[in-house]
Design an enzyme around this catalytic site. Structure first.
Site, PDB file in Angstrom:
ATOM      1  N   LYS A  91      44.145  41.034  43.004  1.00 35.23           N
ATOM      2  CA  LYS A  91      45.305  40.809  42.130  1.00 35.23           C
ATOM      3  C   LYS A  91      46.551  41.564  42.575  1.00 35.23           C
ATOM      4  O   LYS A  91      47.669  41.116  42.342  1.00 35.23           O
ATOM      5  CB  LYS A  91      44.955  41.175  40.686  1.00 35.23           C
ATOM      6  CG  LYS A  91      44.041  40.162  40.013  1.00 35.23           C
ATOM      7  CD  LYS A  91      44.009  40.356  38.511  1.00 35.23           C
ATOM      8  CE  LYS A  91      43.235  39.249  37.820  1.00 35.23           C
ATOM      9  NZ  LYS A  91      41.765  39.406  37.969  1.00 35.23           N
ATOM     10  N   GLU A 113      50.222  39.687  29.722  1.00 34.45           N
ATOM     11  CA  GLU A 113      49.060  39.953  28.885  1.00 34.45           C
ATOM     12  C   GLU A 113      47.933  40.381  29.811  1.00 34.45           C
ATOM     13  O   GLU A 113      47.967  40.141  31.008  1.00 34.45           O
ATOM     14  CB  GLU A 113      48.651  38.701  28.115  1.00 34.45           C
ATOM     15  CG  GLU A 113      47.876  37.665  28.920  1.00 34.45           C
ATOM     16  CD  GLU A 113      48.741  36.896  29.911  1.00 34.45           C
ATOM     17  OE1 GLU A 113      49.989  36.900  29.743  1.00 34.45           O
ATOM     18  OE2 GLU A 113      48.177  36.304  30.844  1.00 34.45           O
ATOM     19  N   SER A 379      36.236  39.078  45.803  1.00 35.05           N
ATOM     20  CA  SER A 379      37.565  39.265  45.202  1.00 35.05           C
ATOM     21  C   SER A 379      37.782  40.640  44.591  1.00 35.05           C
ATOM     22  O   SER A 379      38.914  41.096  44.480  1.00 35.05           O
ATOM     23  CB  SER A 379      37.809  38.183  44.145  1.00 35.05           C
ATOM     24  OG  SER A 379      36.778  38.167  43.183  1.00 35.05           O
TER      25      SER A 379
HETATM   26  C1  LIG Z   1      40.900  38.278  37.737  1.00 33.94           C
HETATM   27  C2  LIG Z   1      39.809  38.197  38.722  1.00 33.94           C
HETATM   28  C3  LIG Z   1      39.289  36.956  39.168  1.00 33.94           C
HETATM   29  C4  LIG Z   1      39.717  35.633  38.589  1.00 33.94           C
HETATM   30  O1  LIG Z   1      41.013  35.247  38.852  1.00 33.94           O
HETATM   31  P1  LIG Z   1      41.397  34.123  39.917  1.00 33.94           P
HETATM   32  O2  LIG Z   1      42.828  33.890  39.651  1.00 33.94           O
HETATM   33  O3  LIG Z   1      40.539  32.931  39.651  1.00 33.94           O
HETATM   34  O4  LIG Z   1      41.133  34.683  41.252  1.00 33.94           O
HETATM   35  C5  LIG Z   1      38.312  36.959  40.144  1.00 33.94           C
HETATM   36  N1  LIG Z   1      37.843  38.114  40.662  1.00 33.94           N
HETATM   37  C6  LIG Z   1      38.296  39.318  40.251  1.00 33.94           C
HETATM   38  C7  LIG Z   1      37.714  40.534  40.856  1.00 33.94           C
HETATM   39  C8  LIG Z   1      39.285  39.400  39.267  1.00 33.94           C
HETATM   40  O5  LIG Z   1      39.727  40.597  38.869  1.00 33.94           O
END
Ligand SMILES: *Cc1c(COP(=O)(O)O)cnc(C)c1O
Length: 395
Positions: A91, A113, A379
């Site tokens: 993010k 938010e 992610s």
């Molecule tokens: C917020 C988040 C997501 C989901 O958001 P996307 O916009 O679909 O990527 C996925 N993985 C992690 C670690 C997150 O913090």
């Protein structure tokens, strides 16, 4: 069309657009113009690049999971390590871009938010770095549940507004933050946390995230001499997924899979499998797949991973599904918990519950894919999830 910008009205095929009152459309178009003005300038690209390298810690590595791959006995599993970024997930990539753009436009406050607090923390960090006031709206229940993230935001100088109306969770936090934004949209910047919302956000957030795939494509080729056979990423709004996918969309030999949460099961109401079971509709200023009732009201959604429980999905994903370039699959809570433990034990890497959905899918298909290579977008890191998982598993 798959890798390019949306059309002049912000549509990818029939998805996207700006379903907004005229006044807000003007503001969105101002943001888009400002973005196009700076995005290719030397000053902006140099600053963003330096922050990506020295602040976020880019490039994040691509890592070959030797023990996990051996255990599965089929495809080789590779991870793009977005979990190693500063603040622990992908993010920060788009929050930095949004904070820089807000500062460039002379905005006086960045607003958003947050549910579990991941978007709030990444945005608070980016705003501290860039030097712009940051205000995060968060449901009271989430404030109580996510105390460490609330502390992090406050320590980094953000104002956290607890929202006491309605269900006191994410949905009401969205309404509260948006109302505050509408008080002065000329001077405030609403930092959307995924590739969702009205044009230009799905495009801008994607552009800030596509560094993930650009790096990974090069790193993977250097490591293996080839491209991956398959990409896998989890899909909530879709930002980490589109971030990995974009650089590979024109590589027709690379299969691409997005994984949605099927929660307690696709035959129950407790899931957030928007592309799998939803239908086209309008939500949060965009046309996209939506989990909706007969009247077009968004349905309540659920996932064990709070970052994935959203009843809509990015318009570009909706389009990529429609044209068949990306396949969307699902993983249940249980699949996700199993994958969470498996990566922890075999590789010493604790994944976020969100990312564990992508892992779960790869773990399912790898045994039948001997000789192939799968690249997963990891992610985020799972430190935020360990208390919850320990309780679930009675550790
Ligand atoms: C917020 C988040 C997501 C989901 O958001 P996307 O916009 O679909 O990527 C996925 N993985 C992690 C670690 C997150 O913090």
């Amino acid at each position: 069309m798959t890798t390019d910008s949306p059309n002049s009205e912000g549509f990818f095929g029939e998805f996207g657009g700006q379903y907004l009152p005229e006044e807000l459309k003007q503001i969105m178009n101002d943001i888009y113009r400002a973005y196009l003005d700076i995005r290719d300038t030397e000053a902006f690209t140099t600053e963003l690049h330096e922050l990506q390298n020295h602040y976020v810690g880019r490039p994040s590595p691509v890592y070959f999971c030797r023990r996990l791959s051996q255990h599965l006995g089929g495809a080789e599993i590779y991870l793009k390590r977005e979990d190693l970024n500063h603040t622990g997930a992908h993010k920060i990539n788009h929050c930095l871009g949004e904070a820089l753009l807000a500062r460039h436009m002379g905005k006086t406050k960045v607003l958003a938010e947050t549910g579990a607090g991941q978007h709030g923390v990444a945005l608070a960090a980016a705003c501290a770095l860039v030097g712009i006031p940051c205000e995060i709206h968060m449901g009271e229940i989430d404030v109580a549940k996510q105390a460490p993230n609330v502390l992090r935001m406050k320590l980094m100088g953000a104002t956290v507004i607890p929202v006491s109306r309605g269900t006191r969770t994410l949905k009401d936090a969205v309404d509260s933050a948006f109302e505050e934004y509408l008080r002065d949209p000329q001077n405030f910047f609403y930092a959307i946390g995924s590739v969702v919302g009205p044009h230009p956000f799905p495009q801008m957030v994607r552009d800030f995230q596509k560094i993930v795939g650009i790096e990974a494509r090069k790193q993977f080729q250097e490591m293996t001499g080839a491209l991956p056979d398959q990409l896998v990423a989890c899909v909530g709004g879709g930002s980490n997924a589109i971030g990995l996918f974009t650089a590979f969309l024109d590589d027709q030999d690379v299969a691409i899979v997005g994984v949605e949460p099927s929660g307690l099961g696709l035959d129950t109401p407790d899931h957030a499998a928007t592309l799998t079971l939803g239908s086209p509709g309008v939500l949060h200023g965009m046309r996209c797949y939506v989990l909706q009732d007969e009247q077009g009201e968004p349905l309540p959604v659920y996932s064990i991973a709070s970052g994935l429980d959203y009843p809509g999905v990015g318009p570009q994903h909706s389009y990529l599904k429609e044209i068949g370039r990306v396949r969307y699959e699902t993983a249940t809570d249980q699949d996700c918990l199993d994958a969470f433990q498996m990566l922890s034990r075999y590789e010493g890497i604790i994944p976020a519950l969100e990312s564990s959905h992508a892992l779960a899918y790869a773990i399912r298909v790898a045994p039948q894919m001997a000789g192939k290579r799968i690249l997963i977008n990891l992610s985020g890191r799972g430190d935020k999830d360990i208390d919850f998982v320990a309780e679930k598993l009675k550790l």
